[in-house]
Design a protein around this motif. Structure first.
Motif, PDB file in Angstrom:
ATOM      1  N   VAL A   3      14.250  -9.879   5.543  1.00 47.09           N
ATOM      2  CA  VAL A   3      13.772  -8.581   6.010  1.00 47.09           C
ATOM      3  C   VAL A   3      12.689  -8.057   5.068  1.00 47.09           C
ATOM      4  O   VAL A   3      11.657  -7.531   5.512  1.00 47.09           O
ATOM      5  CB  VAL A   3      14.937  -7.582   6.121  1.00 47.09           C
ATOM      6  CG1 VAL A   3      14.423  -6.158   6.279  1.00 47.09           C
ATOM      7  CG2 VAL A   3      15.839  -7.954   7.292  1.00 47.09           C
ATOM      8  N   GLU A  15       8.901  -7.132   6.260  1.00 39.70           N
ATOM      9  CA  GLU A  15       8.380  -5.778   6.122  1.00 39.70           C
ATOM     10  C   GLU A  15       7.037  -5.777   5.395  1.00 39.70           C
ATOM     11  O   GLU A  15       6.116  -5.033   5.770  1.00 39.70           O
ATOM     12  CB  GLU A  15       9.392  -4.902   5.392  1.00 39.70           C
ATOM     13  CG  GLU A  15      10.632  -4.605   6.224  1.00 39.70           C
ATOM     14  CD  GLU A  15      11.635  -3.731   5.506  1.00 39.70           C
ATOM     15  OE1 GLU A  15      12.533  -3.186   6.175  1.00 39.70           O
ATOM     16  OE2 GLU A  15      11.534  -3.588   4.262  1.00 39.70           O
ATOM     17  N   TYR A  33      12.132  -2.388   8.930  1.00 34.86           N
ATOM     18  CA  TYR A  33      13.141  -2.822   9.894  1.00 34.86           C
ATOM     19  C   TYR A  33      14.415  -2.000   9.722  1.00 34.86           C
ATOM     20  O   TYR A  33      14.817  -1.673   8.605  1.00 34.86           O
ATOM     21  CB  TYR A  33      13.484  -4.297   9.696  1.00 34.86           C
ATOM     22  CG  TYR A  33      12.535  -5.245  10.391  1.00 34.86           C
ATOM     23  CD1 TYR A  33      12.785  -5.697  11.679  1.00 34.86           C
ATOM     24  CD2 TYR A  33      11.386  -5.706   9.742  1.00 34.86           C
ATOM     25  CE1 TYR A  33      11.920  -6.576  12.318  1.00 34.86           C
ATOM     26  CE2 TYR A  33      10.513  -6.582  10.366  1.00 34.86           C
ATOM     27  CZ  TYR A  33      10.780  -7.013  11.657  1.00 34.86           C
ATOM     28  OH  TYR A  33       9.925  -7.871  12.286  1.00 34.86           O
ATOM     29  N   VAL A  47      18.406  -5.752  15.088  1.00 36.46           N
ATOM     30  CA  VAL A  47      17.489  -5.399  14.011  1.00 36.46           C
ATOM     31  C   VAL A  47      16.080  -5.390  14.591  1.00 36.46           C
ATOM     32  O   VAL A  47      15.595  -6.408  15.087  1.00 36.46           O
ATOM     33  CB  VAL A  47      17.587  -6.407  12.848  1.00 36.46           C
ATOM     34  CG1 VAL A  47      16.516  -6.120  11.804  1.00 36.46           C
ATOM     35  CG2 VAL A  47      18.970  -6.337  12.213  1.00 36.46           C
ATOM     36  N   ARG A  48      15.425  -4.230  14.557  1.00 33.91           N
ATOM     37  CA  ARG A  48      14.098  -4.076  15.128  1.00 33.91           C
ATOM     38  C   ARG A  48      13.300  -3.056  14.321  1.00 33.91           C
ATOM     39  O   ARG A  48      13.816  -2.401  13.418  1.00 33.91           O
ATOM     40  CB  ARG A  48      14.176  -3.604  16.591  1.00 33.91           C
ATOM     41  CG  ARG A  48      14.718  -4.625  17.572  1.00 33.91           C
ATOM     42  CD  ARG A  48      13.799  -5.819  17.734  1.00 33.91           C
ATOM     43  NE  ARG A  48      14.263  -6.705  18.788  1.00 33.91           N
ATOM     44  CZ  ARG A  48      15.150  -7.675  18.634  1.00 33.91           C
ATOM     45  NH1 ARG A  48      15.701  -7.872  17.438  1.00 33.91           N
ATOM     46  NH2 ARG A  48      15.484  -8.446  19.639  1.00 33.91           N
ATOM     47  N   THR A  49      12.036  -2.923  14.692  1.00 29.08           N
ATOM     48  CA  THR A  49      11.171  -1.926  14.087  1.00 29.08           C
ATOM     49  C   THR A  49      10.474  -1.143  15.192  1.00 29.08           C
ATOM     50  O   THR A  49      10.309  -1.648  16.311  1.00 29.08           O
ATOM     51  CB  THR A  49      10.124  -2.590  13.170  1.00 29.08           C
ATOM     52  OG1 THR A  49       9.270  -1.588  12.621  1.00 29.08           O
ATOM     53  CG2 THR A  49       9.288  -3.596  13.929  1.00 29.08           C
ATOM     54  N   TYR A  63       4.621  -2.259  14.173  1.00 29.19           N
ATOM     55  CA  TYR A  63       4.242  -3.287  13.202  1.00 29.19           C
ATOM     56  C   TYR A  63       2.740  -3.480  13.231  1.00 29.19           C
ATOM     57  O   TYR A  63       2.058  -3.154  14.212  1.00 29.19           O
ATOM     58  CB  TYR A  63       4.986  -4.591  13.435  1.00 29.19           C
ATOM     59  CG  TYR A  63       4.480  -5.456  14.576  1.00 29.19           C
ATOM     60  CD1 TYR A  63       3.674  -6.554  14.335  1.00 29.19           C
ATOM     61  CD2 TYR A  63       4.849  -5.196  15.896  1.00 29.19           C
ATOM     62  CE1 TYR A  63       3.239  -7.377  15.378  1.00 29.19           C
ATOM     63  CE2 TYR A  63       4.426  -5.997  16.936  1.00 29.19           C
ATOM     64  CZ  TYR A  63       3.615  -7.093  16.674  1.00 29.19           C
ATOM     65  OH  TYR A  63       3.183  -7.899  17.702  1.00 29.19           O
ATOM     66  N   THR A  65      10.188  -7.754  16.771  1.00 31.28           N
ATOM     67  CA  THR A  65       9.574  -6.556  16.200  1.00 31.28           C
ATOM     68  C   THR A  65       9.953  -5.357  17.062  1.00 31.28           C
ATOM     69  O   THR A  65      10.997  -4.752  16.860  1.00 31.28           O
ATOM     70  CB  THR A  65       8.039  -6.708  16.104  1.00 31.28           C
ATOM     71  OG1 THR A  65       7.523  -7.167  17.359  1.00 31.28           O
ATOM     72  CG2 THR A  65       7.656  -7.688  15.001  1.00 31.28           C
TER      73      THR A  65
END
Length: 595
Positions: A133, A137, A144, A157-159, A162, A178
């Motif tokens: 991670v 990042e 994240y 787990v996502r963002t 990006y 992402t």
């Protein structure tokens, strides 16, 4: 003179040296204005957790791929039926060498050996590396987090955004995982249980004996069985003859397993001559199949696809996804990118089924545009290689709920379905009733906001738009790809689930049935020494348009509107209509004879 020579040497040296890349000059690739609907922030993602980061490099000759796809799929073109090999397709989607070089330089800058990729597609356009991670990042200029979906109890787990270095932007289409939250749990609602429909408990042989020859029993309007469908769509007299070459593929996700015990009980009740037929199962990307925990979706898809296409060999692809997240785990083994997982697998195979069916989908606006386009181009690769790719259109009419855009403006718009909106798949909506059939309410359909209208449907869509005038103006994209393409029965299906007959419905029911019919057409092609049909749509909207049962009654309400209405010809409710196998086969015969 000496200074002139030195200056000239410096100029030549600077011209010869490659420009220095600025990996710290970042530009946003994609972002959401807020956490996608249905998900909630849970916690920061553990910095030491590792996962597989997929990088989709721009395909250098993708325009050539699409051109070739249309040429080999257009009955009027001299290349019709001359499908491409895996090697041909790989060459067309391969990235430009400069893209590969730039990516490798970026990876090395972040301490990643380009040669240590976990996965590299045949064309080299998809590269996967395992990263932490913390690394991801830094590479993507983002943060994240763990997000929770209370409705299903799942964690991913996502963002929310990006970026990529500006020097890399023109070389990379998409990076995942992402910002695609993969709300694939919603895909299950493409089928729904119908407890209000009485199940068929009497013996099939008696049912057949009570039916007049060639007549469709009245009960078929409420309780749909393979016998009903084979009579209705006129496949009942066809005996497949290319079962040594023809194959049908059914995809499954979200821990939706199929049961052989249920399949055999289903055959015993509703297609006795198929009793004992084996289903082939392929596990993809940590996929499983637990015979003791079957899902209604998987059972529905497999039972009806096989019952229609029997005895065509059928394979069920169980693809892993939606993994539980445990905060103290060092490794997340599955990043929940189901379409990519399955597409990577199938496109890496030298031999693929001539017909593929999928009964899953999501709201188009919840999928990043770059992601949509790359996934759609992968369906184009399947079509170019000679596979007919079938998708259900969804069960929300013109859109679910209040239908507000998720761009922060919350404008009311119709919400199309993806991958149903991809122009390189054949999308199936739902019908109901006897002859003539009518629309089954809430049948997914409309116009894409991502993909422009393809030329193969231009005439039919324009004709429909001229009929409705300015109705719903501004709520949909008049120049977008219109869907569905065709339709099929979708209510009161009798399936066997955990040993018990149950009633079920939805476009998930229609898609495998249409796929089964297409598989029979592919079988006929092969028995006549012809290539499989491949990408269907150019044929459907030209030669084959007259071989469908036109549906002119009903609409697909949604978004607090009555939705679009069915009309003569194509419409965004039931497409061209439901298939007439005998007419379609006759069209194939006519072309073969004319050769």
């Amino acid at each position: 003179m000496l200074w002139s020579l030195i200056f000239l040497g410096l100029v030549q040296s600077s011209l010869a040296a490659p420009p220095i890349k600025r990996w710290d000059a970042m530009a946003e690739k994609h972002s959401w204005t807020e956490v996608p609907q249905g998900w909630e922030y849970h916690s920061p993602a553990p910095q030491g957790m590792s996962f597989q980061l997929r990088i989709g490099l721009k395909q250098d000759r993708v325009d050539d791929l699409i051109r070739d796809l249309y040429e080999v799929s257009d009955p009027a073109h001299h290349r019709y039926g001359n499908h491409l090999s895996k090697e041909d397709v790989d060459a067309l989607v391969a990235p430009h060498p400069e893209s590969v070089e730039t990516l490798n330089s970026w990876l090395q800058h972040h301490g990643i050996d380009p040669e240590q990729a976990v996965y590299r597609s045949g064309g080299g356009d998809w590269i996967t590396h395992r990263v932490t991670v913390a690394q991801a990042e830094k590479m993507l200029g983002t943060k994240y987090n763990v997000y929770h979906r209370p409705e299903t109890g799942s964690y991913i787990v996502r963002t929310l955004k990006y970026s990529l270095p500006r020097d890399l932007h023109d070389h990379v289409d998409v990076v995942s995982p992402t910002t695609y939250f993969g709300k694939t749990e919603a895909m299950r609602v493409n089928s729904f249980m119908q407890p209000e429909v009485p199940t068929m408990q009497y013996d099939l042989n008696q049912f057949n004996a009570d039916a007049d020859a060639g007549e469709i029993p009245a009960s078929c309007a409420r309780q749909v069985t393979p016998y009903c469908l084979r009579l209705l769509y006129k496949t009942i007299d066809y005996v497949p003859g290319a079962t040594d070459r023809n194959k049908l593929g059914v995809t499954g996700y979200l821990k939706e397993y199929t049961s052989n015990n249920d399949l055999q009980e289903f055959f015993k009740r509703f297609r006795p001559e198929a009793l004992g037929t084996k289903l082939n199962i392929t596990l993809v990307h940590d996929g499983l199949n637990d015979d003791e925990r079957p899902g209604t979706e998987a059972n529905l898809d497999v039972q009806y696809a096989m019952a229609i296409a029997h005895p065509t060999p059928t394979v069920f692809y169980s693809t892993g996804g939606s993994p539980p997240f445990i905060a103290d785990d060092a490794t997340m083994t599955n990043t929940n990118e189901p379409y990519l997982d399955w597409l990577e697998h199938i496109l890496n195979e030298t031999s693929i089924p001539q017909t593929l069916t999928t009964s899953y989908g999501d709201d188009e606006q919840t999928v990043p545009v770059e992601y949509q386009k790359r996934v759609c181009s992968m369906f184009a690769q399947l079509g170019a290689r000679g596979s007919s790719v079938i998708f259900s259109s969804g069960d929300y009419g013109v859109g679910p709920g209040l239908c507000y855009t998720n761009d922060g403006l919350k404008t009311q718009k119709f919400i199309p379905h993806f991958p149903a909106s991809c122009p390189f798949v054949t999308t199936v909506s739902k019908s109901t009733g006897g002859i003539p059939e009518k629309t089954a309410g809430l049948s997914g359909g409309g116009f894409s906001f991502t993909f422009p209208r393809p030329s193969y449907q231009d005439a039919q869509v324009k004709a429909y738009l001229s009929l409705i005038g300015d109705a719903y103006s501004g709520l949909y994209n008049e120049s977008g790809r219109g869907f569905p393409d065709v339709a099929g029965q979708a209510r009161g299906y009798q399936i066997v689930h955990k040993g018990t007959v149950r009633s079920i419905g939805g476009t998930s029911a229609a898609a495998p049935v249409v796929a089964g019919i297409v598989s029979l057409l592919n079988d006929y092609q092969l028995t006549k020494g012809q290539p499989p049909l491949g990408f269907l749509n150019p044929w459907l909207y030209s030669e084959a348009a007259s071989a469908f049962n036109d549906i002119v009654k009903g609409s697909n309400p949604g978004c607090r509107t009555l939705g679009f209405s069915a009309h003569h010809g194509w419409d965004p409710v039931t497409g061209l209509g439901t298939p007439d196998f005998e007419k379609l086969k006759a069209l194939l015969d006519k072309r073969i004879t004319a050769q």
